[in-house]
Design a protein around this motif. Sequence first.
Motif, PDB file in Angstrom:
ATOM      1  N   ASP A 171       3.822  -1.250   3.510  1.00 50.60           N
ATOM      2  CA  ASP A 171       2.795  -0.294   3.561  1.00 50.60           C
ATOM      3  C   ASP A 171       3.120   0.362   4.797  1.00 50.60           C
ATOM      4  OD1 ASP A 171       1.066  -0.403   0.276  1.00 50.60           O
ATOM      5  OD2 ASP A 171       3.177   0.806   0.849  1.00 50.60           O
ATOM      6  N   ASP A 172       2.329  -0.106   5.901  1.00 51.88           N
ATOM      7  CA  ASP A 172       2.080   0.083   6.684  1.00 51.88           C
ATOM      8  C   ASP A 172       3.775   0.828   7.562  1.00 51.88           C
ATOM      9  OD1 ASP A 172      -0.209  -0.876   6.884  1.00 51.88           O
ATOM     10  OD2 ASP A 172      -0.038  -3.036   8.250  1.00 51.88           O
ATOM     11  N   SER A 173       4.335   0.618   7.089  1.00 51.26           N
ATOM     12  CA  SER A 173       5.873   0.684   8.521  1.00 51.26           C
ATOM     13  C   SER A 173       6.261   2.620   7.370  1.00 51.26           C
ATOM     14  CB  SER A 173       6.688   0.256   7.771  1.00 51.26           C
ATOM     15  OG  SER A 173       7.250  -0.003   6.889  1.00 51.26           O
ATOM     16  N   GLN A 187       4.356  -5.008  15.125  1.00 55.26           N
ATOM     17  CA  GLN A 187       5.209  -4.043  14.860  1.00 55.26           C
ATOM     18  C   GLN A 187       5.622  -2.608  15.572  1.00 55.26           C
ATOM     19  OE1 GLN A 187       4.540  -2.319  10.774  1.00 55.26           O
ATOM     20  NE2 GLN A 187       5.720  -4.050   9.355  1.00 55.26           N
ATOM     21  N   ARG A 240      -5.848  -2.039  -1.103  1.00 54.44           N
ATOM     22  CA  ARG A 240      -6.419  -2.579  -0.046  1.00 54.44           C
ATOM     23  C   ARG A 240      -8.224  -2.596  -0.655  1.00 54.44           C
ATOM     24  NH1 ARG A 240      -4.116  -2.150   5.810  1.00 54.44           N
ATOM     25  NH2 ARG A 240      -2.118  -2.046   4.736  1.00 54.44           N
ATOM     26  N   LEU A 245      -2.538   3.298  -0.949  1.00 49.74           N
ATOM     27  CA  LEU A 245      -3.225   2.008  -0.229  1.00 49.74           C
ATOM     28  C   LEU A 245      -4.228   2.278  -0.315  1.00 49.74           C
ATOM     29  CD1 LEU A 245      -1.230   0.502   1.723  1.00 49.74           C
ATOM     30  CD2 LEU A 245      -1.886   1.612   3.204  1.00 49.74           C
ATOM     31  N   GLN A 303      -2.399 -10.041   8.076  1.00 51.26           N
ATOM     32  CA  GLN A 303      -1.937  -8.627   8.958  1.00 51.26           C
ATOM     33  C   GLN A 303      -1.879  -7.773  10.100  1.00 51.26           C
ATOM     34  OE1 GLN A 303      -4.694  -6.079   6.189  1.00 51.26           O
ATOM     35  NE2 GLN A 303      -3.323  -6.355   4.602  1.00 51.26           N
ATOM     36  N   LEU A 311      -7.783   2.467   7.642  1.00 53.28           N
ATOM     37  CA  LEU A 311      -6.933   2.092   6.242  1.00 53.28           C
ATOM     38  C   LEU A 311      -5.974   0.789   6.322  1.00 53.28           C
ATOM     39  CD1 LEU A 311      -9.666  -0.367   5.661  1.00 53.28           C
ATOM     40  CD2 LEU A 311      -8.843   1.212   2.897  1.00 53.28           C
ATOM     41  N   ALA A 312      -4.759   2.222   6.530  1.00 54.65           N
ATOM     42  CA  ALA A 312      -3.358   2.097   6.567  1.00 54.65           C
ATOM     43  C   ALA A 312      -2.674   1.616   7.954  1.00 54.65           C
ATOM     44  CB  ALA A 312      -3.226   4.179   6.808  1.00 54.65           C
ATOM     45  N   LEU A 313      -3.717   1.944   8.723  1.00 52.11           N
ATOM     46  CA  LEU A 313      -3.043   1.338  10.333  1.00 52.11           C
ATOM     47  C   LEU A 313      -3.689  -0.467  10.480  1.00 52.11           C
ATOM     48  CD1 LEU A 313      -3.505   3.946  12.633  1.00 52.11           C
ATOM     49  CD2 LEU A 313      -1.957   3.350  11.373  1.00 52.11           C
ATOM     50  N   GLY A 347       1.302  -4.853   1.736  1.00 49.18           N
ATOM     51  CA  GLY A 347       0.449  -4.310   2.531  1.00 49.18           C
ATOM     52  C   GLY A 347       1.849  -4.183   3.494  1.00 49.18           C
ATOM     53  N   ASP A 348       1.831  -4.333   4.560  1.00 43.39           N
ATOM     54  CA  ASP A 348       2.910  -4.781   5.886  1.00 43.39           C
ATOM     55  C   ASP A 348       3.954  -3.395   5.663  1.00 43.39           C
ATOM     56  OD1 ASP A 348       3.132  -7.952   6.907  1.00 43.39           O
ATOM     57  OD2 ASP A 348       1.703  -6.497   6.690  1.00 43.39           O
ATOM     58  N   ILE A 353      -7.339   6.590   7.208  1.00 46.63           N
ATOM     59  CA  ILE A 353      -5.871   6.369   8.907  1.00 46.63           C
ATOM     60  C   ILE A 353      -6.400   4.795   8.954  1.00 46.63           C
ATOM     61  CG2 ILE A 353      -5.030   7.193  10.386  1.00 46.63           C
ATOM     62  CD1 ILE A 353      -5.810  10.250   9.734  1.00 46.63           C
ATOM     63  N   LEU A 359      -1.273   7.877   0.706  1.00 43.46           N
ATOM     64  CA  LEU A 359      -2.384   6.626   2.167  1.00 43.46           C
ATOM     65  C   LEU A 359      -3.907   6.617   0.911  1.00 43.46           C
ATOM     66  CD1 LEU A 359      -2.755   8.555   5.340  1.00 43.46           C
ATOM     67  CD2 LEU A 359      -2.271   6.902   4.998  1.00 43.46           C
ATOM     68  N   TYR A 388       3.791   4.396   7.679  1.00 40.03           N
ATOM     69  CA  TYR A 388       2.862   5.589   7.948  1.00 40.03           C
ATOM     70  C   TYR A 388       2.437   5.092   9.712  1.00 40.03           C
ATOM     71  CZ  TYR A 388       1.855   6.398   3.525  1.00 40.03           C
ATOM     72  OH  TYR A 388       1.619   6.098   1.736  1.00 40.03           O
TER      73      TYR A 388
END
Lengths: 672, 497
Positions: free
Chosen positions: A19-21, B496, B471, B467, B489, A52-54, A16-17, A50, B464, A23
């Motif tokens: 992936d975060d980077s 970051q 999740r 992802l 997480q 969820l991605a953040l 997950g991390d 969005i 997205l 976006y």
Amino acid sequence: MAGAAGPGIGPGAAGGDGDDSLYPIAVLIDELRNEDVQLRLNSIKKLSTIALALGVERTRTELLPFLTDTIYDEDEVLLALAEQLGNFTGLVGGPDFAHCLLPPLESLATVEETVVRDKAVESLRQISQEHTPVALEAHFVPLVKRLASGDWFTSRTSACGLFSVCYPRASNALKAEIRQCFRSLCTDDTPMVRRAAASKLGEFAKVLELDSVKSEIVPLFTNLASDEQDSVRLLAVEACVSIAQLLSQDDLEALVMPTLRQAAEDKSWRVRYMVADKFSELQKAVGPKITLSDLIPAFQNLLKDCEAEVRAAAAHKVKELCENLPIEGRETIIMNQILPYIKELVSDTNQHVKSALASVIMGLSTILGKENTIEHLLPLFLAQLKDECPEVRLNIISNLDCVNEVIGIRQLSQSLLPAIVELAEDAKWRVRLAIIEYMPLLAGQLGVEFFDEKLNSLCMAWLVDHVYAIREAATSNLMKLVQKFGTEWAQNTIVPKVLVMANDPNYLHRMTTLFCINALSEACGQEITTKQMLPIVLKMAGDQVANVRFNVAKSLQKIGPILDTEALQEEVKPVLQKLGQDEDMDVKYFAQEAISGTCVSAARKYQRHTCPTRNGRTSAFFPKAETNTPGLKKEHKQKIKKVPHILHFLLNEIFTSRSSHQSLFRGAWFTK
Amino acid sequence: METKLPPASTPTSPSSPGLSPVPPPDKVDGFSRRSLRRARPRRSHSSSQFRYQSNQQELTPLPLLKDVPASELHDLLSRKLAQCGVMFDFLDCVADLKGKEVKRAALNELVECVGSTRGVLIEPVYPDIIRMISVNIFRTLPPSENPEFDPEEDEPNLEPSWPHLQLVYEFFLRFLESPDFQPSVAKRYVDQKFVLMLLELFDSEDPREREYLKTILHRVYGKFLGLRAYIRKQCSHIFLRFIYELEHFNGVAELLEILGSIINGFALPLKTEHKQFLVRVLIPLHSVKSLSVFHAQLAYCVVQFLEKDATLTEHVIRGLLKYWPKTCTQKEVMFLGEMEEILDVIEPSQFVKIQEPLFKQVARCVSSPHFQVAERALYFWNNEYILSLIEDNCHTVLPAVFGTLYQVSKEHWNQTIVSLIYNVLKTFMEMNGKLFDELTASYKLEKQQEQQKARERQELWQGLEELRLRRLQGTQGAKEAPLQRLTPQVAASGGQS
């Protein structure tokens, strides 16, 4: 997948991390800010993706502030945003953080556009339930107060909808403040706000303590009910229902009834209409005693109101009113106090009033019993069956079942028949359609003899109506009749007449034969289908009109499951194969569909099933997935597969347009 | 409330009872006999007022006003006014013809008298006059016969009692315009409540009635200074309700016409209240479906504001761009027309502020498949003042419209549009050949970049979505300990950023 993610929390989170980077918020915000409205709208609709991605924290610290700051957009985008935020609690970290959602929703609740505001209020109501009591007092109630004192009417109207959700869970001190806030909105200078407050008054009253209802809500109610604008007064009538439910009989009489009496005689017809429209609710709310003393006289007035709108609304409530009267003495009250007024409405000058009455009047027969129905109601029914307005007649016919239970339909049949015949031939096809739909019901109640004698010819005449919708309804009507009267009746009365039409010079009538066969074959069973219908269908495969030919293919596909293997192999298959070589591409297509789809090829595969049962039509015996059709490439087939939707539509168009240049019509869409 | 008969209607009919047969009171409600008389029931129309009258008395003609000595004039006048306060049923056109005629004659005489005779309007008659007017004109308007009434297509329902009502309005108007009229006396009777009911009448479907109301309200606004703010406020309430709640009010055009002349008279600098009215009421009025009915009046009001105070231009234009019609081409043409009117009076300093969003919208209109919209937008270039503004700001305007013009010139189905676009492009070429060439050169590149961007966008969303799915599966798998899963997480992503 789930198994992999289940035990290994560590790696899952690490992924997950990574992936975060990918976006960074900037990219996402760019999407939300795109110049193209449609793209902006798309992004907003995927706001939860969005978020969820953040992750929850960045959603709180970065996304929500951005959304709060940039609320100046197209209403459509704002609407989507308001809707999304109502389901965001989980995405910001659960109930402990629900208050983070308040700032953007607060701005949305002050927007000009009503739809957006309403949605924001809805979302706010939703997340108010997710607040902890502490957060509710610390964040939500202050928001309501801010909105209630906003300087433009939009925020104040939005506030009105939020009181009832935060009041029950607030502390006593805060409760007093909330009530004070609501009071001031009820006397707001702007009628829009007073209307909003009036419409939420009932809802708010329900969550208040009884003392406060009496001391605070009732005066507000009285005030609103005598507002200078009728649009406010009529909303008070709605509130009346909720308030009346909360009070004891004595309080009701003292506190609410004077206002309600006044509303029933308001000078504005809109207010009187509202009273009529809410009559059943009011009746239940005030209880039987006040109903008898007050509501019945008020109802009499409404039934003879000078505005047709009001009379129609009241007429609609006649049955409910009578039903809800206390059983003891009910009959006398209805006979003496209601029926005289109803009698007058039967000959009202306004057709909406008459048809409103006609839609409920039959229901009275169960309440009044057999004798009263015959003596008093029957003359009214008969008069309405002869009414000049078709809607009135239809409404009577459509409720025949109520009378049937009490006195049987025979009493009516003498008048019924002319009414039915007239409706069956009405110039408006929608009226004809409506009467067709009652045919099965009528047939069941009148019995087979009466039907054969009087109504059968009508049912057959509809088959050649010039409107397709009528012909279509007539076909399914036949099917229902066969289900009622049985196959023997079908074989003697219906089937021969239907089959004769196969030789009609009009191709539309010939096609009707096919549609009838489609509908009837299942109800008639294998024997009639094979012996009587199949030969006709097969004969029609040589028709000169392509529409008829491809409908033959469709019919064969439809009746295939009912036929036995022998008939399929010996008779159906050769015909379909021949149609498969037809010069017309549509005929070819449907013939191949029929071959591949069900019967022939499947029959070859599943020969051991000599006689498929009636309801085992497709799946078990003839799987649709059979795709090995010779002569059609796979891609080609996929392309064609999409056609039928448009096709059905266009065919309808073609049939209803009655053009004799069918092939020209068919050509138009296919060559495109 | 005012629709009730004046309680002291004793002088209504001084005739001795029994002179002629009095119609039975129940006949007054003409509703039940309506359709029998009417060939076309759809056109029937009713007023709610007869409900409040029973025991109607017979009217008998009174002596003429000019025939009595001056000493008896005022007594007779008030008896006539009382006579005119009796209402008749006009749905039943044969009911009580004699009474109707008596009232009509009396009204006629009153109109004549108040318009020509000096010295009639003394203080004691004011309450009688206002009462007579109120009884006649204030009524709950009947429900519309046609719920989807379209003022442009359908015939309006005309007020059946117009033969009397017209005379009452005429009388009211002459009363207000009489040189003897004293607002200081009348203001006791023409109060806020009176004005509110007057405004509600603007919803009448009968255009003749609205025309009278318009003139009358204008006079009232002119003569009663104390009611001005109230009238403006109530107008804006009517508009807001019309915009946000009902979308139905027949008198919007008339009210706007009055407001147009009111705005014209505003003192400078404009009060905040007036500016707010422009931004929060007049501009949103553009979003209403039936805009075409009152657009001319609305555009006039807007331009009036801008002529008063040019600094409002940016607000107005941004507002119009916000409410720009998405699907209704007819409205789009109206917006373009209004925009041109605004540009006609715009100051160059204001133009600079809005030129970019404005011309992006104009470009979108040019690319409209509806040729009337495209044509209307392209006509902007025929306007010399606008053309000069464009020329002065060529460096901003041209890039905003170039891409669209270039593309549409190759694609539009309508030849007239294509040739108009060629002319516009030619004008640009002459205006600034160098910039034009640069834009032509970069056009293709931009197109490619756009495609590239679209591809990237698609990839982004795909990523997205994947992802999200991952999740979701993750949370399902880890349902036992959702917090544990979320915490690391959050910590990581927080670090970051």
